[in-house]
Design an enzyme around this catalytic site. Sequence first.
Site, PDB file in Angstrom:
ATOM      1  CE  LYS A 181      -2.343   3.382   2.203  1.00 25.55           C
ATOM      2  NZ  LYS A 181      -1.757   4.470   1.456  1.00 25.55           N
ATOM      3  CD  GLU A 256      13.250   0.952   9.588  1.00 21.04           C
ATOM      4  OE1 GLU A 256      13.835   1.991   9.939  1.00 21.04           O
ATOM      5  OE2 GLU A 256      13.713  -0.176   9.785  1.00 21.04           O
ATOM      6  CB  CYS A 290      13.593   8.600   7.858  1.00 21.12           C
ATOM      7  SG  CYS A 290      14.668   7.547   6.896  1.00 21.12           S
ATOM      8  CD  GLU A 389      10.497  13.045  11.013  1.00 23.14           C
ATOM      9  OE1 GLU A 389       9.324  12.677  11.188  1.00 23.14           O
ATOM     10  OE2 GLU A 389      11.343  12.368  10.414  1.00 23.14           O
TER      11      GLU A 389
END
Length: 497
Positions: A181, A256, A290, A389
Amino acid sequence: MKTVTKLKRYDMYINGEWTSPTDGEYFPSHNPATGEAWCEVAKGSAVDVDNAVQAAHAAFLSPEWRKMTPTQRGHLVSKLGELIAENVETLAKFETLDNGKLIREMRGQLQYLPEFYHYYGGLANKIQGNVLPIDKPDMLVYSVREPLGVIAAITPWNSPLYLTTLKLAPALITGNTIVIKPSEMTSASILEFVKLVEKAGFPAGVVNVVTGFGMPVGDALTSHPLVRRIAFTGGEVSARKVVENSAKNFASLSLELGGKSPNIVFEDANLDNAAMGIIAGIFSASGQSCVAGSRAFIHKNVYDKVMEKLVHRVEQIKIGDPLQEETEMGPLATEAQLQRVEQYVDWGLKEGGKLICGGKRPENIENGWYFEPTIFEHADNTSKITREEIFGPILSVIPFEDEDEVIQLANSTEYGLATGIWTQDIGRAHRVSAEIRAGIVWINTYRSVSPIVPIGGSGLTGYGRESGMEVVHEYTQTKSVWVNTSDKIIEDPFKWV
Ligand code: NDP
């Protein structure tokens, strides 16, 4: 009168067939460089997810896939790598149109991607069990590693094919089947790539793609009773829902997630290299990575020199159309992401950060979701902008005085993904690396990846690893086989004397 051009339309790929959505609906995907829709993608539903998982389950049980030898599976995976190599330019263009990252970066990523398929293709027939030194006479016990079943792969928008590959290649060589997906923002390159899966000759149902939104597609997929493992890359909010869903089917899980990774520059570092590493670490992909090195800790004795180098180069970064070869920084992937970055600049200023450069949308670009590369200076690591973040082109720079202090600063984050250490002192490099809480440490380099090297983190970055050899264990389970080798008559179990 404005002419209306019909958009390219993508269906889903289920059980080896291009399949239209059961609800008949499609949604537009936008080009971040212009803000305009450029294609439309099937809006999947829970029914489509069920069809895909059932197909993957049937393929998992089918003799065609089950009886294929590891060597044959390895050849198929390597073949897929060869097909990617032949189609780099096309795939890179679709990635750039969807996520706005530089064509140069996507091309580079895709040129390297076949290495992952060759690495795992070669590994396929080297996954061994063991003969165990059993403590019982007349027993032979061995273990074999078997596939799990249907894998659900959920990916974000920043590097669709690379992040899919980290899940797909180890899942396939170990004999699992998969339902992918992709992010609703970046489905096109995955669907173009699936044409290569078809061409490579994988049996129908082994690889399936269901497109659509996190809710309902991601939700239905991660809670489906036939899913045995979920490999998720994305943000914290969706990850928490996925963890809850994994409790429904007891699927194993890898997460992750994000990072707030630091680059640490000691006074003995090669300062030119360090400055380039910091810039590449945060401004490549407009900070949407990331492992973005969004914090830089610079020793006070070289602080001014490094800042001068940083600002000098950052102010020259060419922002513009990501499809142009000379562009150095493209747009953000979505308008919402652009607004989020602006919000962080406001917070940064309110919390006492000093804006050194950037901090706004470029004045000379009218359309698209662009933002200038931005540097903030801070006295410490306590503000929102230095702790959360952002996933955008904002670098926070903080001076430090000694090794213990910078280790404490670097570790004062809830994430644990990556760290860059810049020093010429070999003892210090290893000493500091040992104290850093992160899944990856780069010494005098940043953002290097390889199929041979595991990636992952701890804390809010999630758990589990991708890449490298050990990941194959996450896609297999051990079966222990006991063999009684004696020809003695087995006693009646209820006769005690
Ligand atoms: P999201 O978490 O929003 O989305 C990731 C994927 O999860 C998308 O496919 C999304 O679908 C799907 N999803 C959303 N809701 C659910 C749900 N309830 N159940 C199952 N799936 C769901 O992340 P972003 O796409 O915004 O990506 C950015 C994040 O990814 C950042 O935090 C970044 O750090 C992280 N990331 C981590 C990497 C790593 O290796 N550690 C690498 C790259 C990115 P949809 O798009 O339709 O909402």
